[in-house]
Design an enzyme around this catalytic site. Sequence first.
Site, PDB file in Angstrom:
ATOM      1  N   ARG A   1       0.842  -1.208   0.000  1.00 43.48           N
ATOM      2  CA  ARG A   1       0.000   0.000   0.000  1.00 43.48           C
ATOM      3  C   ARG A   1       0.875   1.255   0.000  1.00 43.48           C
ATOM      4  O   ARG A   1       0.511   2.273  -0.559  1.00 43.48           O
ATOM      5  CB  ARG A   1      -0.909   0.003   1.231  1.00 43.48           C
TER       6      ARG A   1
ATOM      7  N   ASP B   1     -10.274  -4.505   8.209  1.00 43.30           N
ATOM      8  CA  ASP B   1      -9.354  -5.520   8.728  1.00 43.30           C
ATOM      9  C   ASP B   1     -10.043  -6.375   9.805  1.00 43.30           C
ATOM     10  O   ASP B   1      -9.815  -7.581   9.893  1.00 43.30           O
ATOM     11  CB  ASP B   1      -8.088  -4.851   9.293  1.00 43.30           C
TER      12      ASP B   1
ATOM     13  N   ARG C   1     -12.242  -8.894   8.160  1.00 43.99           N
ATOM     14  CA  ARG C   1     -11.429 -10.005   7.624  1.00 43.99           C
ATOM     15  C   ARG C   1     -10.951 -10.918   8.758  1.00 43.99           C
ATOM     16  O   ARG C   1     -10.871 -12.138   8.605  1.00 43.99           O
ATOM     17  CB  ARG C   1     -10.239  -9.437   6.843  1.00 43.99           C
TER      18      ARG C   1
ATOM     19  N   HIS D   1      -2.938   0.397   8.848  1.00 44.82           N
ATOM     20  CA  HIS D   1      -3.585  -0.424   7.822  1.00 44.82           C
ATOM     21  C   HIS D   1      -2.529  -0.867   6.807  1.00 44.82           C
ATOM     22  O   HIS D   1      -2.448  -0.350   5.696  1.00 44.82           O
ATOM     23  CB  HIS D   1      -4.698   0.397   7.158  1.00 44.82           C
TER      24      HIS D   1
HETATM   25  P1  NAI Z   1     -10.123   2.219  -8.707  1.00 42.24           P
HETATM   26  O1  NAI Z   1      -8.981   2.442  -9.609  1.00 42.24           O
HETATM   27  O2  NAI Z   1     -11.143   1.202  -9.059  1.00 42.24           O
HETATM   28  O3  NAI Z   1     -10.897   3.605  -8.470  1.00 42.24           O
HETATM   29  C1  NAI Z   1     -10.258   4.804  -8.208  1.00 42.24           C
HETATM   30  C2  NAI Z   1     -11.013   5.892  -8.946  1.00 42.24           C
HETATM   31  O4  NAI Z   1     -10.461   7.164  -8.567  1.00 42.24           O
HETATM   32  C3  NAI Z   1     -10.887   5.800 -10.479  1.00 42.24           C
HETATM   33  O5  NAI Z   1     -12.178   5.681 -11.055  1.00 42.24           O
HETATM   34  C4  NAI Z   1     -10.195   7.087 -10.867  1.00 42.24           C
HETATM   35  O6  NAI Z   1     -10.627   7.601 -12.119  1.00 42.24           O
HETATM   36  C5  NAI Z   1     -10.580   7.989  -9.705  1.00 42.24           C
HETATM   37  N1  NAI Z   1      -9.718   9.161  -9.560  1.00 42.24           N
HETATM   38  C6  NAI Z   1      -8.380   9.259  -9.695  1.00 42.24           C
HETATM   39  N2  NAI Z   1      -7.972  10.523  -9.480  1.00 42.24           N
HETATM   40  C7  NAI Z   1      -9.081  11.243  -9.198  1.00 42.24           C
HETATM   41  C8  NAI Z   1      -9.318  12.592  -8.865  1.00 42.24           C
HETATM   42  N3  NAI Z   1      -8.316  13.466  -8.782  1.00 42.24           N
HETATM   43  N4  NAI Z   1     -10.580  12.986  -8.639  1.00 42.24           N
HETATM   44  C9  NAI Z   1     -11.604  12.109  -8.729  1.00 42.24           C
HETATM   45  N5  NAI Z   1     -11.448  10.815  -9.016  1.00 42.24           N
HETATM   46  C10 NAI Z   1     -10.199  10.384  -9.260  1.00 42.24           C
HETATM   47  O7  NAI Z   1      -9.496   1.901  -7.266  1.00 42.24           O
HETATM   48  P2  NAI Z   1     -10.233   1.246  -6.005  1.00 42.24           P
HETATM   49  O8  NAI Z   1     -10.033  -0.210  -6.023  1.00 42.24           O
HETATM   50  O9  NAI Z   1     -11.602   1.793  -5.915  1.00 42.24           O
HETATM   51  O10 NAI Z   1      -9.342   1.820  -4.796  1.00 42.24           O
HETATM   52  C11 NAI Z   1      -9.364   3.192  -4.494  1.00 42.24           C
HETATM   53  C12 NAI Z   1      -8.369   3.504  -3.383  1.00 42.24           C
HETATM   54  O11 NAI Z   1      -8.811   2.902  -2.168  1.00 42.24           O
HETATM   55  C13 NAI Z   1      -6.956   2.953  -3.620  1.00 42.24           C
HETATM   56  O12 NAI Z   1      -5.998   3.886  -3.171  1.00 42.24           O
HETATM   57  C14 NAI Z   1      -6.928   1.703  -2.770  1.00 42.24           C
HETATM   58  O13 NAI Z   1      -5.622   1.333  -2.416  1.00 42.24           O
HETATM   59  C15 NAI Z   1      -7.745   2.152  -1.592  1.00 42.24           C
HETATM   60  N6  NAI Z   1      -8.310   1.096  -0.780  1.00 42.24           N
HETATM   61  C16 NAI Z   1      -8.309   1.300   0.570  1.00 42.24           C
HETATM   62  C17 NAI Z   1      -8.872   0.395   1.432  1.00 42.24           C
HETATM   63  C18 NAI Z   1      -8.862   0.670   2.896  1.00 42.24           C
HETATM   64  O14 NAI Z   1      -9.218  -0.223   3.674  1.00 42.24           O
HETATM   65  N7  NAI Z   1      -8.502   1.859   3.334  1.00 42.24           N
HETATM   66  C19 NAI Z   1      -9.481  -0.853   0.910  1.00 42.24           C
HETATM   67  C20 NAI Z   1      -9.467  -0.959  -0.525  1.00 42.24           C
HETATM   68  C21 NAI Z   1      -8.907  -0.007  -1.335  1.00 42.24           C
END
Ligand code: NAI
Length: 308
Positions: free
Chosen positions: A88, A148, A151, A175
């Site tokens: 991450r 977490d 899970r 995390h």
């Molecule tokens: P994804 O790639 O499916 O979606 C991210 C979206 O953000 C994309 O549609 C993209 O176009 C958009 N984006 C990028 N820059 C942007 C901006 N400046 N303004 C608006 N939209 C923008 O990724 P996913 O799987 O949805 O993950 C998103 C984030 O969440 C990642 O950083 C991932 O690591 C994190 N994550 C965190 C978790 C947690 O427990 N905290 C769990 C799962 C994911």
Amino acid sequence: MKVTVVGAGAVGASCAEYIAIKNFASEVVLVDIKEGFAEGKAMDLMQTASLNGFDTKIVGTTGDYSKTAGSDICVITSGIARKPGMSRDELLGINAGIVKAVSSSLIEHSPNTIIIVVSNPMDTMTYLVHKTTGLPKNRIIGMGGALDSARFKYRLAEALEAPISDVDGMVIGGHSDKGMVPLTRLATRNSVPVSEFLSEDRLEQVKEDTKVGGATLTGLLGTSAWYAPGAAVSGLVQAIACDQKKIYPCSALVEGEYGLSDLCIGVPVVLGRNGIEKIVEINLSEAEKAALVSSAEAVKNNNTSLEF
Ligand code: NAI
């Protein structure tokens, strides 16, 4: 209750869907940078409304933050997700710029909002939002521990061969695979400590499986997971929106709690209409304290690469 979700990707859309299905919000605004993407996701989700029986209005926009004005809660999922083999922390450089710009746009239109940070590395991104927005600490919450812990409960139920609803447990700390602190000592099955049922070795295995929970899914899916992350975010949003006073482990700014300060890290908090209403300090064993301190050191180390 108006909720904005920035990032209409895997996690953002899943979170919007769960919020809508739970039917407690009047409006969910999805924002994305990809032309037409948030509008498309919003339309697709709205076409599930009559099927799933919800009245929440979902709208999408390509970066028009005026549509988010007056949001009570804003969720930041924008940024890049990890691919198999990545940690991450490797997302820090790109996501920091995105999270900083997005949080500033959100606050411009919703100065009283509560922000939930999801983008990784989440503890560092939550700290960045603290440092750059100046919002009071109760209004900035990082989501990681809720996922977490879910899970952890899944792995515990599997080991115990018990229904998940009989199992309770919590994960605190950062995390990250190395930083998570699953509290096996305090985990229970129907109020009975799980150590009554599982050997030390089996518990250690549960702990390890929990820590690599995200990486396991990234390996299987080719990208990071979305159902459980989306459900976890929707749980936090609901606890705030409905003033539930539920306890979730969330990344919060610590100021002396658990002997830690000047970072955001996963600790149990009471979530209600004011966001983080209290950080709950539980008695940790010496080993648990040491694991939390070492986790905090790793988060602080990441924070040093931030530029404000
Ligand atoms: P994804 O790639 O499916 O979606 C991210 C979206 O953000 C994309 O549609 C993209 O176009 C958009 N984006 C990028 N820059 C942007 C901006 N400046 N303004 C608006 N939209 C923008 O990724 P996913 O799987 O949805 O993950 C998103 C984030 O969440 C990642 O950083 C991932 O690591 C994190 N994550 C965190 C978790 C947690 O427990 N905290 C769990 C799962 C994911």
